[in-house]
Scaffold this active site. Structure first.
Site, PDB file in Angstrom:
ATOM      1  N   ASP A   8       0.427  -1.263   0.142  1.00 56.82           N
ATOM      2  CA  ASP A   8       0.154  -0.065  -0.042  1.00 56.82           C
ATOM      3  C   ASP A   8       1.103   1.384   0.134  1.00 56.82           C
ATOM      4  OD1 ASP A   8      -0.949  -2.834   1.167  1.00 56.82           O
ATOM      5  OD2 ASP A   8      -2.658  -1.623   2.329  1.00 56.82           O
ATOM      6  N   ASN A  40      -4.779   3.997  -0.559  1.00 52.17           N
ATOM      7  CA  ASN A  40      -3.764   4.864   0.557  1.00 52.17           C
ATOM      8  C   ASN A  40      -3.359   6.144  -0.495  1.00 52.17           C
ATOM      9  OD1 ASN A  40      -3.701   2.536   2.426  1.00 52.17           O
ATOM     10  ND2 ASN A  40      -5.811   3.597   2.701  1.00 52.17           N
ATOM     11  N   ASN A  67     -10.624  -1.094   1.351  1.00 53.35           N
ATOM     12  CA  ASN A  67     -11.622  -0.409   1.070  1.00 53.35           C
ATOM     13  C   ASN A  67     -11.735   1.105   1.498  1.00 53.35           C
ATOM     14  OD1 ASN A  67      -9.055  -1.364   3.179  1.00 53.35           O
ATOM     15  ND2 ASN A  67     -10.356   0.261   4.567  1.00 53.35           N
ATOM     16  N   HIS A  68     -10.388   1.236   0.983  1.00 57.76           N
ATOM     17  CA  HIS A  68     -10.585   3.269   0.403  1.00 57.76           C
ATOM     18  C   HIS A  68     -10.813   3.383  -0.935  1.00 57.76           C
ATOM     19  CE1 HIS A  68      -9.610   4.883   4.572  1.00 57.76           C
ATOM     20  NE2 HIS A  68      -8.985   3.207   4.639  1.00 57.76           N
ATOM     21  N   HIS A 180      -0.522  -2.619   6.495  1.00 58.07           N
ATOM     22  CA  HIS A 180       1.095  -1.690   6.603  1.00 58.07           C
ATOM     23  C   HIS A 180       1.905  -2.190   7.400  1.00 58.07           C
ATOM     24  CE1 HIS A 180      -1.637   1.408   5.152  1.00 58.07           C
ATOM     25  NE2 HIS A 180      -1.961   0.972   4.464  1.00 58.07           N
TER      26      HIS A 180
HETATM   27 FE   LIG Z   1      -7.325  -1.339   3.103  1.00 53.42          FE
END
Ligand SMILES: [Fe+2]
Length: 275
Positions: A8, A40, A67-68, A180
């Site tokens: 990410d 992200n 999810n983002h 992360h």
């Molecule tokens: Fe995520």
């Protein structure tokens, strides 16, 4: 064929650090395909069309997410037109966007990239296992693709490990994202699928999962409710994995962790493994 998968991207700074290093990494390890999770990248929340275009211009072939993905609304018409920016296949089926993409690299190899979300301790998505079963009805290694790489976006190690073992021998690699934090369990499962519970973020590790650490502490200790947290942006680290794919089976031949940059102990694989 060697494939680079990076975890990410957190904040725009992580993108500039990627841009600075990607060409050298690809040259050194003879990489012919690059996948990056970038859910992200836009100040910690989602991805805009502009930065997505810039990421593709640096030489990334497929961007995966999680999810983002819908945090920046302008990504909706963009994802409808750009097949190589993925949403998780089992998330918001009613919305536009693809959960998998069959790409062709410059060696004419076909690489299927699949993006899926876990359900434990996460916003609920459709059943993870049914979702992969549906996709796997259409694809088979060395029948209609040369490699299958899955970005498994999730919180819980148990769910990720069960999923990877469910697919062992059927896909090239299952690489976890979302926590992360890079885990130390990168390995090849008994039937040939490469696996890592989480490959870690590309961002500033002097933080709480990439975000301003003081704001996170306030969120947990002082403030009721939840304030928005923006990325820490002083240090830079890239985290990911390099996968060498067997020509004859499409399974993993070599998998090595790559950690490059500040604060974490760097892991720089020997390039001779990827000749
Ligand atoms: Fe995520």
């Amino acid at each position: 064929m060697n494939i680079l998968f990076l975890g990410d991207l957190v904040g725009e700074n992580s993108f500039y650090f990627l841009k600075k290093n990607l060409k050298n990494i690809c040259r050194k390890y003879n990489i012919s395909f690059v996948i990056v999770n970038a859910e992200n990248v836009s100040n910690g929340y989602g991805i805009t069309p502009k930065i997505s275009d810039e990421i593709f211009k640096t030489g990334v072939d497929v961007i995966s997410s999680g999810n983002h993905i819908w945090d920046q609304k302008e990504i909706i018409p963009y994802i409808a037109k750009n097949n190589n920016l993925l949403k998780p296949n089992n998330l918001s089926k009613e919305l536009v966007g693809n959960g998998y993409f069959l790409a062709t690299n410059n060696q004419n190899k076909k690489i299927l990239v699949i993006n899926l979300m876990c359900n434990l301790f996460m916003r609920k998505s459709d059943n993870l296992f049914s979702s992969i079963d549906e996709i796997m009805k259409k694809f088979k290694l060395k029948k209609n693709c040369d490699a299958i790489i899955i970005d498994l976006h999730g919180e819980a190690a148990s769910e990720k490990q069960a999923f990877a073992n469910y697919l062992d021998g059927k896909v090239t690699a299952v690489i976890g994202t979302h926590t992360h934090v890079p885990s130390s369990d990168l390995r090849i499962l008994p039937n040939g699928t490469g696996y890592q519970t989480d490959t870690g973020m590309c961002g500033d590790y002097d933080s709480v999962i990439g975000g301003d650490k003081n704001k996170w502490i306030e969120n947990f200790v002082k403030k009721p409710g939840f304030q928005k947290i923006f990325p820490a942006a002083i240090n830079n680290t890239l985290c990911g994995v390099i996968i060498k794919v067997f020509e004859d089976t499409g399974l993993s031949s070599v998998v090595k962790q790559l950690i490059l940059g500040d604060l974490l102990e760097n892991k720089i694989p020997n390039e001779k493994l990827f000749l």
